[in-house]
Design a protein around this motif. Structure first.
Motif, PDB file in Angstrom:
ATOM      1  N   GLY A  27       0.795  -1.218   0.000  1.00  0.00           N
ATOM      2  CA  GLY A  27       0.000   0.000   0.000  1.00  0.00           C
ATOM      3  C   GLY A  27       0.836   1.281   0.000  1.00  0.00           C
ATOM      4  N   ILE A  28       2.127   1.155  -0.253  1.00  0.00           N
ATOM      5  CA  ILE A  28       3.000   2.333  -0.313  1.00  0.00           C
ATOM      6  C   ILE A  28       2.773   3.071  -1.621  1.00  0.00           C
ATOM      7  CG2 ILE A  28       5.418   3.074  -0.424  1.00  0.00           C
ATOM      8  CD1 ILE A  28       6.063   0.554   1.309  1.00  0.00           C
ATOM      9  N   SER A  29       2.604   2.307  -2.676  1.00  0.00           N
ATOM     10  CA  SER A  29       2.427   2.860  -4.014  1.00  0.00           C
ATOM     11  C   SER A  29       1.010   2.582  -4.506  1.00  0.00           C
ATOM     12  CB  SER A  29       3.429   2.213  -4.967  1.00  0.00           C
ATOM     13  OG  SER A  29       3.180   2.604  -6.294  1.00  0.00           O
ATOM     14  N   THR A  30       0.481   3.514  -5.282  1.00  0.00           N
ATOM     15  CA  THR A  30      -0.845   3.334  -5.880  1.00  0.00           C
ATOM     16  C   THR A  30      -0.790   3.513  -7.392  1.00  0.00           C
ATOM     17  OG1 THR A  30      -1.342   5.664  -5.426  1.00  0.00           O
ATOM     18  CG2 THR A  30      -2.091   4.050  -3.801  1.00  0.00           C
ATOM     19  N   LEU A  31       0.252   2.941  -8.009  1.00  0.00           N
ATOM     20  CA  LEU A  31       0.365   3.008  -9.466  1.00  0.00           C
ATOM     21  C   LEU A  31      -0.735   2.214 -10.153  1.00  0.00           C
ATOM     22  CD1 LEU A  31       4.175   2.485 -10.199  1.00  0.00           C
ATOM     23  CD2 LEU A  31       2.842   4.535 -10.624  1.00  0.00           C
ATOM     24  N   GLY A  32      -1.160   1.159  -9.500  1.00  0.00           N
ATOM     25  CA  GLY A  32      -2.131   0.266 -10.126  1.00  0.00           C
ATOM     26  C   GLY A  32      -1.474  -0.714 -11.069  1.00  0.00           C
ATOM     27  N   ALA A  33      -0.172  -0.927 -10.905  1.00  0.00           N
ATOM     28  CA  ALA A  33       0.562  -1.862 -11.764  1.00  0.00           C
ATOM     29  C   ALA A  33       0.114  -3.287 -11.460  1.00  0.00           C
ATOM     30  CB  ALA A  33       2.066  -1.715 -11.531  1.00  0.00           C
ATOM     31  N   LYS A  34      -0.255  -3.987 -12.493  1.00  0.00           N
ATOM     32  CA  LYS A  34      -0.636  -5.389 -12.365  1.00  0.00           C
ATOM     33  C   LYS A  34       0.403  -6.216 -13.109  1.00  0.00           C
ATOM     34  CE  LYS A  34      -5.533  -4.360 -12.042  1.00  0.00           C
ATOM     35  NZ  LYS A  34      -5.354  -2.945 -11.869  1.00  0.00           N
ATOM     36  N   ILE A  35       1.107  -7.041 -12.373  1.00  0.00           N
ATOM     37  CA  ILE A  35       2.180  -7.804 -12.997  1.00  0.00           C
ATOM     38  C   ILE A  35       1.673  -9.194 -13.360  1.00  0.00           C
ATOM     39  CG2 ILE A  35       4.538  -8.649 -12.752  1.00  0.00           C
ATOM     40  CD1 ILE A  35       5.109  -6.313 -10.914  1.00  0.00           C
ATOM     41  N   THR A  36       1.129  -9.282 -14.566  1.00  0.00           N
ATOM     42  CA  THR A  36       0.720 -10.567 -15.122  1.00  0.00           C
ATOM     43  C   THR A  36       1.935 -11.160 -15.833  1.00  0.00           C
ATOM     44  OG1 THR A  36       0.048  -9.602 -17.225  1.00  0.00           O
ATOM     45  CG2 THR A  36      -1.632  -9.725 -15.481  1.00  0.00           C
ATOM     46  N   PHE A  37       1.825 -12.401 -16.278  1.00  0.00           N
ATOM     47  CA  PHE A  37       2.939 -13.027 -16.985  1.00  0.00           C
ATOM     48  C   PHE A  37       3.310 -12.225 -18.236  1.00  0.00           C
ATOM     49  CE2 PHE A  37       4.685 -15.977 -20.146  1.00  0.00           C
ATOM     50  CZ  PHE A  37       5.816 -16.396 -19.462  1.00  0.00           C
ATOM     51  N   GLY A  38       2.306 -11.843 -19.014  1.00  0.00           N
ATOM     52  CA  GLY A  38       2.554 -11.070 -20.229  1.00  0.00           C
ATOM     53  C   GLY A  38       3.192  -9.723 -19.937  1.00  0.00           C
ATOM     54  N   GLN A  39       2.704  -9.064 -18.901  1.00  0.00           N
ATOM     55  CA  GLN A  39       3.276  -7.764 -18.534  1.00  0.00           C
ATOM     56  C   GLN A  39       4.707  -7.917 -18.033  1.00  0.00           C
ATOM     57  OE1 GLN A  39       1.242  -4.623 -16.966  1.00  0.00           O
ATOM     58  NE2 GLN A  39      -0.279  -4.853 -18.560  1.00  0.00           N
ATOM     59  N   VAL A  80      14.955   6.798 -17.410  1.00  0.00           N
ATOM     60  CA  VAL A  80      14.121   5.688 -17.883  1.00  0.00           C
ATOM     61  C   VAL A  80      12.766   5.727 -17.175  1.00  0.00           C
ATOM     62  CG1 VAL A  80      13.911   3.166 -17.991  1.00  0.00           C
ATOM     63  CG2 VAL A  80      16.084   4.255 -18.554  1.00  0.00           C
ATOM     64  N   TRP A  81      12.774   6.034 -15.875  1.00  0.00           N
ATOM     65  CA  TRP A  81      11.524   6.161 -15.112  1.00  0.00           C
ATOM     66  C   TRP A  81      10.617   7.202 -15.765  1.00  0.00           C
ATOM     67  CZ3 TRP A  81       9.829  10.523 -12.234  1.00  0.00           C
ATOM     68  CH2 TRP A  81       8.708  10.316 -11.419  1.00  0.00           C
ATOM     69  N   LEU A  82      11.160   8.379 -16.029  1.00  0.00           N
ATOM     70  CA  LEU A  82      10.357   9.450 -16.611  1.00  0.00           C
ATOM     71  C   LEU A  82       9.794   9.034 -17.971  1.00  0.00           C
ATOM     72  CD1 LEU A  82       9.276  12.303 -16.333  1.00  0.00           C
ATOM     73  CD2 LEU A  82      11.395  13.134 -17.357  1.00  0.00           C
ATOM     74  N   ALA A  83      10.626   8.416 -18.800  1.00  0.00           N
ATOM     75  CA  ALA A  83      10.184   8.018 -20.139  1.00  0.00           C
ATOM     76  C   ALA A  83       9.130   6.908 -20.080  1.00  0.00           C
ATOM     77  CB  ALA A  83      11.385   7.566 -20.968  1.00  0.00           C
ATOM     78  N   LEU A  84       9.437   5.823 -19.387  1.00  0.00           N
ATOM     79  CA  LEU A  84       8.526   4.674 -19.397  1.00  0.00           C
ATOM     80  C   LEU A  84       7.257   4.905 -18.592  1.00  0.00           C
ATOM     81  CD1 LEU A  84      10.980   1.646 -19.303  1.00  0.00           C
ATOM     82  CD2 LEU A  84       9.802   2.666 -21.251  1.00  0.00           C
ATOM     83  N   VAL A  85       7.363   5.599 -17.480  1.00  0.00           N
ATOM     84  CA  VAL A  85       6.168   5.886 -16.688  1.00  0.00           C
ATOM     85  C   VAL A  85       5.242   6.832 -17.457  1.00  0.00           C
ATOM     86  CG1 VAL A  85       5.373   7.052 -14.585  1.00  0.00           C
ATOM     87  CG2 VAL A  85       7.145   5.322 -14.446  1.00  0.00           C
ATOM     88  N   SER A  86       5.828   7.777 -18.163  1.00  0.00           N
ATOM     89  CA  SER A  86       5.015   8.687 -18.985  1.00  0.00           C
ATOM     90  C   SER A  86       4.277   7.925 -20.073  1.00  0.00           C
ATOM     91  CB  SER A  86       5.897   9.772 -19.610  1.00  0.00           C
ATOM     92  OG  SER A  86       6.470  10.584 -18.624  1.00  0.00           O
ATOM     93  N   ILE A  87       4.982   7.027 -20.754  1.00  0.00           N
ATOM     94  CA  ILE A  87       4.365   6.235 -21.820  1.00  0.00           C
ATOM     95  C   ILE A  87       3.274   5.334 -21.249  1.00  0.00           C
ATOM     96  CG2 ILE A  87       4.772   4.354 -23.470  1.00  0.00           C
ATOM     97  CD1 ILE A  87       7.596   5.643 -23.908  1.00  0.00           C
ATOM     98  N   ASN A  88       3.585   4.616 -20.165  1.00  0.00           N
ATOM     99  CA  ASN A  88       2.613   3.689 -19.583  1.00  0.00           C
ATOM    100  C   ASN A  88       1.394   4.405 -19.003  1.00  0.00           C
ATOM    101  OD1 ASN A  88       3.819   1.193 -20.160  1.00  0.00           O
ATOM    102  ND2 ASN A  88       5.248   1.437 -18.471  1.00  0.00           N
ATOM    103  N   SER A  89       1.601   5.558 -18.408  1.00  0.00           N
ATOM    104  CA  SER A  89       0.453   6.281 -17.869  1.00  0.00           C
ATOM    105  C   SER A  89      -0.392   6.876 -18.995  1.00  0.00           C
ATOM    106  CB  SER A  89       0.886   7.351 -16.863  1.00  0.00           C
ATOM    107  OG  SER A  89       1.685   8.329 -17.467  1.00  0.00           O
ATOM    108  N   ALA A  90       0.241   7.291 -20.084  1.00  0.00           N
ATOM    109  CA  ALA A  90      -0.512   7.804 -21.233  1.00  0.00           C
ATOM    110  C   ALA A  90      -1.345   6.696 -21.880  1.00  0.00           C
ATOM    111  CB  ALA A  90       0.435   8.419 -22.266  1.00  0.00           C
ATOM    112  N   GLN A  91      -0.852   5.467 -21.835  1.00  0.00           N
ATOM    113  CA  GLN A  91      -1.580   4.323 -22.391  1.00  0.00           C
ATOM    114  C   GLN A  91      -2.639   3.795 -21.425  1.00  0.00           C
ATOM    115  OE1 GLN A  91       1.612   1.550 -23.184  1.00  0.00           O
ATOM    116  NE2 GLN A  91       1.784   2.229 -25.300  1.00  0.00           N
ATOM    117  N   GLY A  92      -2.624   4.268 -20.191  1.00  0.00           N
ATOM    118  CA  GLY A  92      -3.590   3.818 -19.209  1.00  0.00           C
ATOM    119  C   GLY A  92      -3.195   2.532 -18.502  1.00  0.00           C
ATOM    120  N   THR A  93      -1.963   2.075 -18.715  1.00  0.00           N
ATOM    121  CA  THR A  93      -1.482   0.852 -18.070  1.00  0.00           C
ATOM    122  C   THR A  93      -1.302   1.057 -16.569  1.00  0.00           C
ATOM    123  OG1 THR A  93      -0.277   0.359 -20.105  1.00  0.00           O
ATOM    124  CG2 THR A  93       0.301  -0.939 -18.189  1.00  0.00           C
ATOM    125  N   ILE A  94      -0.848   2.248 -16.190  1.00  0.00           N
ATOM    126  CA  ILE A  94      -0.671   2.605 -14.781  1.00  0.00           C
ATOM    127  C   ILE A  94      -1.202   4.018 -14.569  1.00  0.00           C
ATOM    128  CG2 ILE A  94       1.371   1.142 -14.406  1.00  0.00           C
ATOM    129  CD1 ILE A  94       3.073   3.754 -14.638  1.00  0.00           C
TER     130      ILE A  94
END
Length: 137
Positions: A27-39, A80-94
């Motif tokens: 409960g420290i982070s609320t990114l909503g990241a779901k780590i499935t096998f594919g992800q 890398v955090w700034l780039a990938l988190v921006s992309i993933n949040s724009a896609q609605g993944t997190i």
């Protein structure tokens, strides 16, 4: 020789994923990241690509090798955090961490900084051992 680098990058990606999963579970982070096998597989592939990108950069700019692993790794991890988190949040993944509060920012950024330090250490270790990989060889 690529497998030595790739294995280090794999370890970095798995530790990064574990930090993010643990921070979500606790409960420290609320990114909503779901780590499935594919992800997880996509995460590992992105980690490989980002690791090899840093390797190419460090081979092209030799002065980077003289800088502290901690400094280079921390800066690269943050980029890398700034780039990938921006992309993933724009896609609605997190959810964008900057909308979720300081704890989410710190936890997710820490995961990427740890990734960056491990990747930088891996590159430096094998470069020093003479396993210098050249593109096209």
């Amino acid at each position: 020789m690529y497998w030595k680098y790739s294995f280090g990058f794999l370890i970095a990606s798995l530790i990064q994923a574990a930090i993010i999963a643990a921070s979500e579970f606790l409960g420290i982070s609320t990114l909503g990241a779901k780590i499935t096998f594919g992800q997880l597989m996509l995460h590992i592939l992105a980690g490989q690509a980002a690791g090899f990108l840093l390797m190419v950069i460090t081979q092209g700019i030799k002065n980077i090798a003289k800088i502290s692993v901690w400094l280079v790794g921390s800066i690269y991890g943050a980029v890398v955090w700034l780039a990938l988190v921006s992309i993933n949040s724009a896609q609605g993944t997190i959810k964008a961490p900057w909308t979720q509060g300081a704890a989410t920012i710190i936890a997710s950024l820490l995961a990427f900084v740890v990734y960056g330090v491990i990747v930088t250490y891996t590159i430096k270790k094998y470069e020093e051992q003479g396993a210098n990989v050249r593109w096209g060889c």
